[in-house]
Scaffold this motif. Structure first.
Motif, PDB file in Angstrom:
ATOM      1  N   GLY B  76      -5.312  -4.744   2.672  1.00  0.00           N
ATOM      2  CA  GLY B  76      -4.405  -3.826   3.351  1.00  0.00           C
ATOM      3  C   GLY B  76      -3.008  -4.384   3.546  1.00  0.00           C
ATOM      4  O   GLY B  76      -2.029  -3.647   3.458  1.00  0.00           O
ATOM      5  N   HIS B  77      -2.909  -5.684   3.808  1.00  0.00           N
ATOM      6  CA  HIS B  77      -1.580  -6.258   4.056  1.00  0.00           C
ATOM      7  C   HIS B  77      -0.698  -6.160   2.813  1.00  0.00           C
ATOM      8  O   HIS B  77       0.492  -5.879   2.909  1.00  0.00           O
ATOM      9  N   VAL B  78      -1.283  -6.421   1.652  1.00  0.00           N
ATOM     10  CA  VAL B  78      -0.491  -6.418   0.415  1.00  0.00           C
ATOM     11  C   VAL B  78      -0.352  -5.000  -0.145  1.00  0.00           C
ATOM     12  O   VAL B  78       0.712  -4.628  -0.640  1.00  0.00           O
ATOM     13  N   LEU B  79      -1.421  -4.213  -0.043  1.00  0.00           N
ATOM     14  CA  LEU B  79      -1.425  -2.905  -0.691  1.00  0.00           C
ATOM     15  C   LEU B  79      -0.812  -1.807   0.174  1.00  0.00           C
ATOM     16  O   LEU B  79      -0.348  -0.802  -0.345  1.00  0.00           O
ATOM     17  N   ARG B  80      -0.818  -2.008   1.479  1.00  0.00           N
ATOM     18  CA  ARG B  80      -0.345  -0.937   2.374  1.00  0.00           C
ATOM     19  C   ARG B  80       0.833  -1.406   3.227  1.00  0.00           C
ATOM     20  O   ARG B  80       1.887  -0.789   3.212  1.00  0.00           O
ATOM     21  N   ASP B  81       0.674  -2.511   3.960  1.00  0.00           N
ATOM     22  CA  ASP B  81       1.743  -2.949   4.871  1.00  0.00           C
ATOM     23  C   ASP B  81       3.010  -3.336   4.110  1.00  0.00           C
ATOM     24  O   ASP B  81       4.113  -2.906   4.458  1.00  0.00           O
ATOM     25  N   LEU B  82       2.852  -4.174   3.096  1.00  0.00           N
ATOM     26  CA  LEU B  82       4.034  -4.682   2.394  1.00  0.00           C
ATOM     27  C   LEU B  82       4.830  -3.586   1.686  1.00  0.00           C
ATOM     28  O   LEU B  82       6.065  -3.550   1.808  1.00  0.00           O
ATOM     29  N   PRO B  83       4.192  -2.650   0.965  1.00  0.00           N
ATOM     30  CA  PRO B  83       4.986  -1.573   0.341  1.00  0.00           C
ATOM     31  C   PRO B  83       5.760  -0.740   1.363  1.00  0.00           C
ATOM     32  O   PRO B  83       6.904  -0.339   1.097  1.00  0.00           O
ATOM     33  N   LEU B  84       5.152  -0.507   2.539  1.00  0.00           N
ATOM     34  CA  LEU B  84       5.855   0.250   3.580  1.00  0.00           C
ATOM     35  C   LEU B  84       7.088  -0.503   4.062  1.00  0.00           C
ATOM     36  O   LEU B  84       8.177   0.069   4.195  1.00  0.00           O
TER      37      LEU B  84
END
Lengths: 124, 124
Positions: B76-84
């Motif tokens: 989640g950190h790389v796939l969701r948080d970082l893109p946001l």
């Protein structure tokens, strides 16, 4: 099977996708050591947890386990949680040797490979 | 300094010791690319956070930033948080190119180096 095992100990995450590189690492290590059982175990959020995996190996008569923390940094999970779990497992399985090595992220060759990746990314 | 920057984006942890391999990685990458500013930024628990680091670089006139997620798994950190976070930064700094690459743990050479480490640990 009596013998040796290698457990790749990782944090665990909610997203199933997170596990992919750890599974690839497991397959690569297993291919290099057909006589050693190589498996994954997790601190939290994913199964199996480390105690369950050690119990499974103990039932198979494995007497010698190496645990590699597949973590980049050595924080509380590696420096505090893992030693506690390992001590509990050693007490529970006195006939078993359970060796815990340093985190993969501390290895100079791993750091060099990560450096190559970072440099290539910056230049692409 | 106008120019390019490379940000090594890591999770962060409570234990200061956790940061050591990331700082070594930063030093190794910086030594290989003297013309690129290489810095660390964190998702949580450690400073600077990614937005603060991008703001600092923007003030220096950096126009081209590559972000390498120094994570083993892509959860989640790389796939969701970082893109946001990256999208918010692109909106805040429209003149800046912010490129985000895949996590270091997905790189085949990094996986091979980790495999070597695991095999050596099991045989030691």
């Amino acid at each position: 099977m009596a013998g040796r095992a290698l457990i790749l100990f990782a944090h665990g995450a909610r997203a199933e996708s997170w596990k992919a590189p750890f599974e690839r690492l497991r397959g690569l290590a297993q291919a290099r050591m057909p006589d050693v059982q190589v498996s994954l175990a997790f601190l939290e959020l994913m199964e199996p947890r480390l105690p369950a995996e050690v119990a499974r190996l103990a039932q198979q008569g494995v007497a010698d386990i190496t645990v590699v923390p597949v973590f980049l940094g050595q924080g509380g999970h590696v420096l505090r949680d893992l030693p506690l779990i390992a001590d509990e497992l050693r007490a529970a399985y006195p006939g078993m040797v359970i060796k815990v090595v340093g985190a993969v992220g501390e290895d100079p060759d791993v750091l060099n490979a990560m450096t190559d990746y970072c440099v290539a990314a910056a230049k692409s």
